[in-house]
Design a protein around this motif. Structure first.
Motif, PDB file in Angstrom:
ATOM      1  N   HIS A   1      24.324  65.164  47.792  1.00 18.81           N
ATOM      2  CA  HIS A   1      25.459  65.513  48.131  1.00 18.81           C
ATOM      3  C   HIS A   1      26.323  64.315  47.441  1.00 18.81           C
ATOM      4  CE1 HIS A   1      24.273  68.683  50.717  1.00 18.81           C
ATOM      5  NE2 HIS A   1      23.642  67.921  51.195  1.00 18.81           N
ATOM      6  N   GLY A   2      25.828  63.053  47.734  1.00 16.17           N
ATOM      7  CA  GLY A   2      26.678  61.910  47.352  1.00 16.17           C
ATOM      8  C   GLY A   2      26.643  61.706  45.860  1.00 16.17           C
ATOM      9  N   LEU A   3      25.729  62.248  45.080  1.00 18.21           N
ATOM     10  CA  LEU A   3      25.713  62.327  43.465  1.00 18.21           C
ATOM     11  C   LEU A   3      26.795  63.235  43.266  1.00 18.21           C
ATOM     12  CD1 LEU A   3      21.750  62.089  42.712  1.00 18.21           C
ATOM     13  CD2 LEU A   3      23.718  60.171  42.314  1.00 18.21           C
ATOM     14  N   LYS A   4      26.773  64.403  43.811  1.00 16.94           N
ATOM     15  CA  LYS A   4      27.729  65.423  43.616  1.00 16.94           C
ATOM     16  C   LYS A   4      29.077  64.694  43.497  1.00 16.94           C
ATOM     17  CE  LYS A   4      29.695  70.080  44.893  1.00 16.94           C
ATOM     18  NZ  LYS A   4      29.319  71.095  45.449  1.00 16.94           N
ATOM     19  N   ASP A   5      29.635  63.981  44.654  1.00 17.61           N
ATOM     20  CA  ASP A   5      30.892  63.360  44.971  1.00 17.61           C
ATOM     21  C   ASP A   5      30.929  62.357  43.750  1.00 17.61           C
ATOM     22  OD1 ASP A   5      31.160  64.817  47.135  1.00 17.61           O
ATOM     23  OD2 ASP A   5      30.872  63.183  48.433  1.00 17.61           O
ATOM     24  N   LEU A   6      29.939  61.534  43.470  1.00 18.90           N
ATOM     25  CA  LEU A   6      30.009  60.545  42.303  1.00 18.90           C
ATOM     26  C   LEU A   6      30.320  61.176  40.933  1.00 18.90           C
ATOM     27  CD1 LEU A   6      29.529  57.561  41.175  1.00 18.90           C
ATOM     28  CD2 LEU A   6      27.203  58.241  41.047  1.00 18.90           C
ATOM     29  N   ARG A   7      29.667  62.280  40.735  1.00 14.64           N
ATOM     30  CA  ARG A   7      30.106  63.102  39.705  1.00 14.64           C
ATOM     31  C   ARG A   7      31.411  63.576  39.392  1.00 14.64           C
ATOM     32  NH1 ARG A   7      28.178  68.794  37.121  1.00 14.64           N
ATOM     33  NH2 ARG A   7      27.999  68.475  35.227  1.00 14.64           N
ATOM     34  N   THR A   8      31.999  63.917  40.503  1.00 12.10           N
ATOM     35  CA  THR A   8      33.329  64.386  40.568  1.00 12.10           C
ATOM     36  C   THR A   8      34.305  63.179  40.384  1.00 12.10           C
ATOM     37  OG1 THR A   8      32.971  66.389  42.179  1.00 12.10           O
ATOM     38  CG2 THR A   8      35.219  65.342  41.911  1.00 12.10           C
ATOM     39  N   PHE A   9      33.880  62.228  40.950  1.00 11.58           N
ATOM     40  CA  PHE A   9      34.557  60.827  40.878  1.00 11.58           C
ATOM     41  C   PHE A   9      34.816  60.327  39.432  1.00 11.58           C
ATOM     42  CE2 PHE A   9      34.848  56.211  40.703  1.00 11.58           C
ATOM     43  CZ  PHE A   9      36.125  56.001  41.411  1.00 11.58           C
ATOM     44  N   ALA A  10      33.526  60.379  38.757  1.00 17.13           N
ATOM     45  CA  ALA A  10      33.389  59.930  37.398  1.00 17.13           C
ATOM     46  C   ALA A  10      34.305  60.803  36.434  1.00 17.13           C
ATOM     47  CB  ALA A  10      31.974  59.888  37.054  1.00 17.13           C
ATOM     48  N   ARG A  11      34.294  62.211  36.793  1.00 14.92           N
ATOM     49  CA  ARG A  11      34.888  62.762  35.673  1.00 14.92           C
ATOM     50  C   ARG A  11      36.407  62.452  35.738  1.00 14.92           C
ATOM     51  NH1 ARG A  11      33.059  68.983  36.138  1.00 14.92           N
ATOM     52  NH2 ARG A  11      34.392  69.183  34.298  1.00 14.92           N
ATOM     53  N   VAL A  12      37.086  62.331  37.222  1.00 13.24           N
ATOM     54  CA  VAL A  12      38.248  62.083  37.314  1.00 13.24           C
ATOM     55  C   VAL A  12      38.657  60.751  36.499  1.00 13.24           C
ATOM     56  CG1 VAL A  12      40.312  61.392  38.992  1.00 13.24           C
ATOM     57  CG2 VAL A  12      38.571  63.272  39.324  1.00 13.24           C
ATOM     58  N   ALA A  13      37.691  59.950  36.609  1.00 15.30           N
ATOM     59  CA  ALA A  13      38.103  58.541  35.922  1.00 15.30           C
ATOM     60  C   ALA A  13      37.644  58.491  34.471  1.00 15.30           C
ATOM     61  CB  ALA A  13      37.076  57.561  36.372  1.00 15.30           C
ATOM     62  N   GLY A  14      37.157  59.579  33.936  1.00 15.22           N
ATOM     63  CA  GLY A  14      37.002  59.984  32.418  1.00 15.22           C
ATOM     64  C   GLY A  14      35.837  59.823  31.792  1.00 15.22           C
ATOM     65  N   PHE A  15      34.427  59.977  32.888  1.00 14.61           N
ATOM     66  CA  PHE A  15      33.188  59.784  32.413  1.00 14.61           C
ATOM     67  C   PHE A  15      32.679  60.931  32.803  1.00 14.61           C
ATOM     68  CE2 PHE A  15      34.853  55.575  33.112  1.00 14.61           C
ATOM     69  CZ  PHE A  15      34.384  54.846  32.000  1.00 14.61           C
TER      70      PHE A  15
ATOM     71  N   ASP B   1      17.929  64.083  56.225  1.00 16.14           N
ATOM     72  CA  ASP B   1      19.083  63.558  56.093  1.00 16.14           C
ATOM     73  C   ASP B   1      19.921  64.504  54.862  1.00 16.14           C
ATOM     74  OD1 ASP B   1      18.766  61.187  57.597  1.00 16.14           O
ATOM     75  OD2 ASP B   1      17.831  59.922  55.667  1.00 16.14           O
ATOM     76  N   HIS B   2      19.247  65.128  54.282  1.00 18.34           N
ATOM     77  CA  HIS B   2      20.064  65.998  53.244  1.00 18.34           C
ATOM     78  C   HIS B   2      20.575  67.322  53.924  1.00 18.34           C
ATOM     79  CE1 HIS B   2      20.952  68.044  49.634  1.00 18.34           C
ATOM     80  NE2 HIS B   2      20.217  69.017  49.800  1.00 18.34           N
ATOM     81  N   LEU B   3      19.669  67.892  54.998  1.00 15.25           N
ATOM     82  CA  LEU B   3      20.378  69.010  55.511  1.00 15.25           C
ATOM     83  C   LEU B   3      21.261  68.756  56.538  1.00 15.25           C
ATOM     84  CD1 LEU B   3      17.738  70.176  54.352  1.00 15.25           C
ATOM     85  CD2 LEU B   3      17.496  71.467  56.501  1.00 15.25           C
ATOM     86  N   ALA B   4      21.219  67.330  57.196  1.00 20.28           N
ATOM     87  CA  ALA B   4      22.242  66.948  58.224  1.00 20.28           C
ATOM     88  C   ALA B   4      23.720  66.621  57.607  1.00 20.28           C
ATOM     89  CB  ALA B   4      21.650  65.674  58.967  1.00 20.28           C
ATOM     90  N   ASP B   5      23.711  66.603  56.267  1.00 18.58           N
ATOM     91  CA  ASP B   5      24.932  66.348  55.569  1.00 18.58           C
ATOM     92  C   ASP B   5      26.007  67.632  55.870  1.00 18.58           C
ATOM     93  OD1 ASP B   5      27.221  66.385  53.265  1.00 18.58           O
ATOM     94  OD2 ASP B   5      26.202  64.281  53.282  1.00 18.58           O
ATOM     95  N   ARG B   6      27.351  67.360  56.183  1.00 22.57           N
ATOM     96  CA  ARG B   6      28.239  68.183  56.617  1.00 22.57           C
ATOM     97  C   ARG B   6      28.274  69.484  55.416  1.00 22.57           C
ATOM     98  NH1 ARG B   6      32.676  66.676  54.058  1.00 22.57           N
ATOM     99  NH2 ARG B   6      33.036  64.466  53.377  1.00 22.57           N
ATOM    100  N   ARG B   7      28.014  68.838  54.233  1.00 27.67           N
ATOM    101  CA  ARG B   7      28.278  69.689  52.838  1.00 27.67           C
ATOM    102  C   ARG B   7      27.245  70.516  52.824  1.00 27.67           C
ATOM    103  NH1 ARG B   7      29.627  64.279  49.953  1.00 27.67           N
ATOM    104  NH2 ARG B   7      28.042  63.683  51.154  1.00 27.67           N
ATOM    105  N   TYR B   8      26.035  70.533  53.442  1.00 28.81           N
ATOM    106  CA  TYR B   8      24.895  71.288  53.107  1.00 28.81           C
ATOM    107  C   TYR B   8      25.043  72.863  53.517  1.00 28.81           C
ATOM    108  CZ  TYR B   8      20.305  73.389  53.397  1.00 28.81           C
ATOM    109  OH  TYR B   8      19.120  73.878  53.271  1.00 28.81           O
TER     110      TYR B   8
END
Length: 814
Positions: free
Chosen positions: A504-518, A11-18
């Motif tokens: 990959h999802g955790l990376k997106d979450l981290r970006t989203f959290a930083r935009v939201a101020g966390f 699943d990790h390698l199949a992600d388009r961001r890999y």
């Protein structure tokens, strides 16, 4: 066990961001603990040996390249194109089939496609791949449901949903008795030819009735998802014969069953429940059984003993396996077992004798498990309670309890005391599970309100009684106890697995959290995810952040792989508590019969917990028992039941959406509060808050200056207006207006009213009135503007530290 990592790696390698990584880098990316790294490396090597992975330059690991041909399942789109989902994963992923190159394939067919390489179309000089279907390997065994129409002299069926864009020609409309506007079921007899521009041809096999009527639409969804309502005569005959086993049970209790009929046992269920598959009891103890003093409990969870009534391999068992689970549609239940069992002798109704599988778990004062044991029992439920009724009794509100009573409104003191003890123990268990890292999301849920004809007329929030959580905690404990038992026996068993969030999802979450101020770490632990969720709980940011966390979580499924359950912070987890409506629970119950029979044969009874030497003494006997499937069989059972579960969920979701959209079709032009649930390069999905139904806003219909161009920012996952810098991201709330609804396609188009910023939601689900003062944008807009202008292109901290939330606590060693 290396197998536990195989699906996660693929699943990790199949992600388009890999991007290709070495094994050591993968271990770091996936945060593999030190004591599991050898198993992880073994899993990678096994996948390499099976040609499911390839080793590239610099020892990097990737999926195999796309070959000259791809075999897989065809997924069509109403706009003429489609995708082939390959049987074997490749680095390219799904293969795009342009309009005109799908041959006579229809949605769901298994096909062979020739791969075409087109230089430069992917951008950056790279090759892109498209395909042309050259062979139908296997036709999908499915029927199509739609509405009968006429164009000129030709009768056509416009198929429901979006998978089939072109209508199906029917030539027997008059003979079938169908009228224009009727919902019909069609078998395809001649498949479409896109090269000759010829439509598919079908024959009407069933006329369901007038399109749009709730009962007709329910039947159409059942046909489209192959959900059988009726049972075969052989199945019903076996079910009736099995039900007769309960006759006279009160006079002749089997010797292998403990008699609990004098114990205080109760059920807590929704007010409209019919199949009661779980009951609970509790005892407060002075000593927990291991020498510790102080307050302690014995929790009893009693589950309908369905396995007692169903012979392995018989017609009833085969039908239950084929269905996999009960399906809960709006206003209709399609049971896994005939109602003579599911709503009859297997249902733990109050005041009658019922066979059960019981698990008894003892706890210390902190809610930690001390001992557990299973037993075959016969019980007699003392009281049938509803969630709100039980909550009112816990809160000492007898008047409120009587309002929600579905039986006799009598509440003896021992019952009320037991409920209060259950409340205390469940809260103690919940606190312990939170310490272990259990993830709880605060996302809204609503119940639909229907009129007498079955039309949706409104939606209202689900009740928030704590007794829902009380039952959930006890069922989780029972499921965990069953999984622990088979793990201690070292015997493979079907599990409910929920893998860790994808990197990959955790990376997106981290970006989203930083935009939201966390600020959260690149690889947040459960504790750090809990910190983020708790920081925004009961604040305007809750919906956005909790939804973003949800999108990082994988989907739970059935498999024998010992992965554990991430959200529940459980190392070993299965499903044991609902054998009336889930086949995997049925498998566990049968295997428990093997364990209990071996325990009784070896030690005379099942009154003592199995641990240590006694476990080892019976393990070999249990392993050889025919009632315990081997690992290969468990893999297939897990795959099948995961598929039937998804099918039921999709059917429920489609019918629910249709019924809500049917209501909203009468309210075109009205305004509602809505929340962004997803963004794409074509627009944004927004969920109408009051009804929890999705609609779509296309890029040209997004708010702002028409000359301003919106574009998806892949680094932040937000839609950004290139000129003004405004953004739209998951969790933003707006006022929307319903522009159009296409009921056959289950589509709703929305328009965002140009408020210049996201809106807060009122209690009625509608947005607050617009403010006249215009602002440049919300705080996250400004953060994205700064990110856009920075050299790195990444979102950094805000310039004003006072607006930043505190960092989460530091992690200790794992």
């Amino acid at each position: 066990m290396p197998d536990r990592f195989a699906r996660r790696i693929l699943d990790h390698l199949a992600d388009r961001r890999y991007q290709p990584r070495t094994v050591r880098q993968l271990i770091d990316d996936l945060d593999i603990p030190a004591d599991q790294r050898d198993d992880f490396t073994t899993a990678v090597q096994a996948l390499l040996d099976a040609d499911q992975l390839v080793c590239g330059s610099a020892d990097t690991i990737g999926l195999p390249p796309v070959g000259d041909e791809v075999i897989g399942r065809f997924r069509s789109n109403e706009r003429g194109f489609g995708f082939v989902v390959p049987d074997a994963l490749t680095e390219h992923g799904d293969l795009f089939i342009p309009p005109g190159f799908s041959s006579d394939a229809m949605d769901g067919d298994r096909v062979r496609a020739k791969v075409r390489r087109e230089r430069g179309r992917a951008g950056g000089g790279r090759s892109s791949f498209t395909g042309a279907i050259v062979e139908i390997v296997q036709r999908a065994d499915r029927q199509f449901v739609g509405t009968l129409t006429r164009k000129g002299t030709a009768y056509l069926v416009n198929v429901d949903g979006r998978a089939v864009g072109a209508p199906i020609v029917v030539r027997d409309a008059d003979a079938s008795g169908a009228k224009l506007g009727d919902k019909v079921v069609v078998d395809v007899i001649d498949y479409p030819d896109v090269r000759r521009n010829e439509l598919a041809e079908g024959v009407i096999v069933e006329v369901l009735g007038e399109s749009g009527l709730p009962d007709v639409e329910t039947q159409s969804v059942m046909r489209a998802y192959a959900l059988a309502e009726k049972f075969d005569k052989k199945v019903l005959a076996e079910a009736r014969a099995a039900a007769q086993k309960m006759e006279g049970a009160e006079d002749a209790i089997p010797k292998d069953r403990e008699d609990l009929r004098e114990e205080l046992i109760c059920t807590i269920d929704p007010p409209d429940a019919k199949d009661y598959d779980d009951a609970i009891s509790i005892k407060r103890l002075e000593n927990a059984g291991d020498g510790r003093s102080g307050a302690a409990w014995e929790l009893g969870v009693h589950i309908a003993d369905v396995a007692h009534f169903v012979e392995p391999g018989g017609p009833l068992d085969q039908e239950a396996y084929a269905r996999g689970n009960s399906t809960y549609l709006p206003r209709k239940v399609i049971p896994m077992l005939p109602e003579v069992l599911s709503n009859g002798v297997c249902s733990l109704q109050a005041g009658v004798d019922r066979f059960a599988k019981s698990v008894f778990v003892t706890y210390d004062a902190e809610g930690s498990v001390l001992t557990q044991r299973f037993a075959k029992t016969v019980i007699r439920s003392s009281k049938r309670l509803t969630y709100l009724e039980a909550q009112a009794l816990i809160d000492d509100d007898l008047r409120e309890a009587r309002k929600h009573c579905k039986g006799e409104a009598k509440y003896p003191r021992p019952l009320i005391k037991a409920l209060k003890d259950m409340n205390e123990l469940s809260r103690t268990i919940r606190a312990r599970r939170f310490k272990q890292g259990m993830i709880v999301l605060g996302l809204p849920e609503v119940e639909l309100v229907f009129d007498d004809a079955g039309h949706v007329i409104d939606a209202e929030p689900e009740d928030d009684a704590y007794t829902h959580t009380l039952i959930e905690m006890f069922m989780v404990e029972a499921n965990e106890a069953a999984a622990r038992l088979f793990d201690d026996l070292k015997i493979p068993m079907i599990r409910r697995v929920h893998a860790d969030p994808d990197a990959h999802g955790l990376k997106d979450l981290r970006t989203f959290a930083r935009v939201a101020g966390f600020n959260i770490p690149a690889k947040p632990s459960r504790k750090e995810l809990q910190w983020l969720l708790d920081k925004v709980r009961d604040t305007p940011a809750q919906h956005a952040v909790h939804m973003a966390v949800l999108k990082t979580l994988s989907r739970a499924e059935y498999a024998p792989t010992p992965i554990g359950h991430f959200a529940l912070a459980s190392e070993h987890y299965t499903h044991f508590t609902s054998p009336i409506r889930r086949y995997p629970d049925f498998v566990v119950h049968r295997a428990l019969n093997a364990v209990l029979d071996a325990q009784r044969a070896k030690f005379g009874d099942t009154s003592k917990p199995l641990r240590g030497k006694p476990l080892k003494q019976i393990a070999d006997v249990v392993r050889r028992d025919d009632r315990v499937p081997d690992e290969e069989a468990l893999v297939e059972i897990g795959r099948h039941c995961s598929n039937t579960e998804r099918n039921s969920t999709d059917a429920e979701r489609e019918l629910r959406k249709f019924l809500v959209l049917q209501l909203l079709a009468s309210r075109l032009g009205e305004d509602f509060g809505a929340t962004v649930t997803g963004v794409t390069g074509q627009g944004a999905f927004l969920e109408v808050d009051h009804y929890l139904v999705d609609g779509f806003v296309r890029l040209p219909d997004l708010p702002g200056d028409k000359a301003d161009r919106w574009k998806l920012n892949p680094n932040t996952g937000a839609l950004v207006a290139m000129r003004s810098g405004r953004t739209i991201t998951i969790g933003d709330r707006f006022t929307v207006r319903i522009a159009s609804i296409d009921l056959p396609r289950r589509q709703m188009e929305l328009v965002i009213l140009d408020d210049r910023k996201p809106r807060r939601q009122q209690a009625d689900g509608k947005a607050e009135p617009a403010r006249k003062k215009k602002r440049r944008g919300a705080p996250q807009d400004q953060a994205l503007l700064r990110a856009k202008n920075s050299k790195s292109g990444k979102v950094g901290r805000r310039k004003k530290p006072s607006k930043m939330k505190k960092r989460p606590p530091r992690r200790g060693r794992r």
